[in-house]
Design a protein around this motif. Sequence first.
Motif: not given
Length: 296
Positions: A12-13, A15-18, A57, A59-62
Motif C-alpha cells: 500500500d505504500d 505514494d511519492l514520498s514513500s 506533493n 502524498r501524490m499516489r503513484v
Amino acid sequence: MVDTDPLGLTGDDIDLSSLYNGVKRAFREAGLATPDLDARLLVTETLGVSTAQLIANPRMRVAPDLADALKARVRERLSGRSIGRILGRRAFWSLDLRVSPSTLEPRPETETVVELALALLQPVETTALIADLGVGTGAILLAVLSERLNAFGVGVDISEDALREAERNAERNNLADRARFVVANFGAALAPQFDVVVSNPPYIATSVIETLDPIVRDNDPRLALDGGEDGLDAYRVVFSQANQMLKPGGTLIVEIDPNASGEVIREAAEHGLSAVTLATDLNGDTRAVALRRMNA
C-alpha cells in the motif's frame, strides 16, 4: 502480505514520498557514493515528476506499474549499473547526452579537457576547426562547440555505432549544423587544418582492466578502455598523427591518467610534441595536457 521489494515497502505504500524515501534509504544502506542524487534522478525520470513535485506533493499516489518500473531500476542500480546506463542518458557540461553499450559513459573529470580547449580558443568569437578523436558520445566536441559559436568540428571514431550515437547527440543538442562525423582510426583520415585536436583515448593498461570498478569494467566498451600493455598504445598512434592533423601553431589536448602524466609527456616528446599546459580536475589531479609541435 509484505512486499519484499528493494525498498522494503508494503503493497500500500506507493505514494511519492514513500517511494522517494525508500529509494534513498536503499541506496544509503548499500553505501552508494551519491545516494540522494541517484535517488532523485531515478525517481523523477521514472515517475515523470519534477524535483519541485517531490517537495510540494509528497502524498501524490503513484500508479502500480510506475512503482514497479522504479523498483526494477533500483535493483539495477544496486546490482552495479550506473544511473547513466540505466536511464540511457547522461549530463555532461551543459549537455544532455545519450549513452549506449557502444560508448564510454562521459565522466566529470573529462570536462577538464573541455576547459583547456576553451581556454585556448580565445576570444570567444574565434573561428576555429576542432577534431575529437575517439569521439564516443560526442561529449568533448559538442561541449566545446556549445561554448564557441563560430567553431566547427569533426568527430572521429572507429566504431560506427558510437558515431551514430554522437550524431544523435549533436542533433538533440542543436549542434548538428556545426559537426561532422567520420569513421577512422583516430586521425588517419584528417588533413593538417585543425586548430585544436582533443581526445580521451583508451589509456587503461590491459592487465588493470579486470581490477576496475564494475560500473566501468562491466558497462563501458573495452575498446574505449584498453590502452595496451602499458596503457600508451593509443597515445602513440595519436602523437604519430599530429603532423597530419594540426595546422601550424595548432594544439593537441589529451586526457591522461594522473599517475601516468610523466610517461605520456615523454612519449609525446619522442614524437616531436612538447607539453605547454597541464590541467587539473576538481580533485586536484592532473587530468589533461596540451601539446604542440616542437618545430611549429
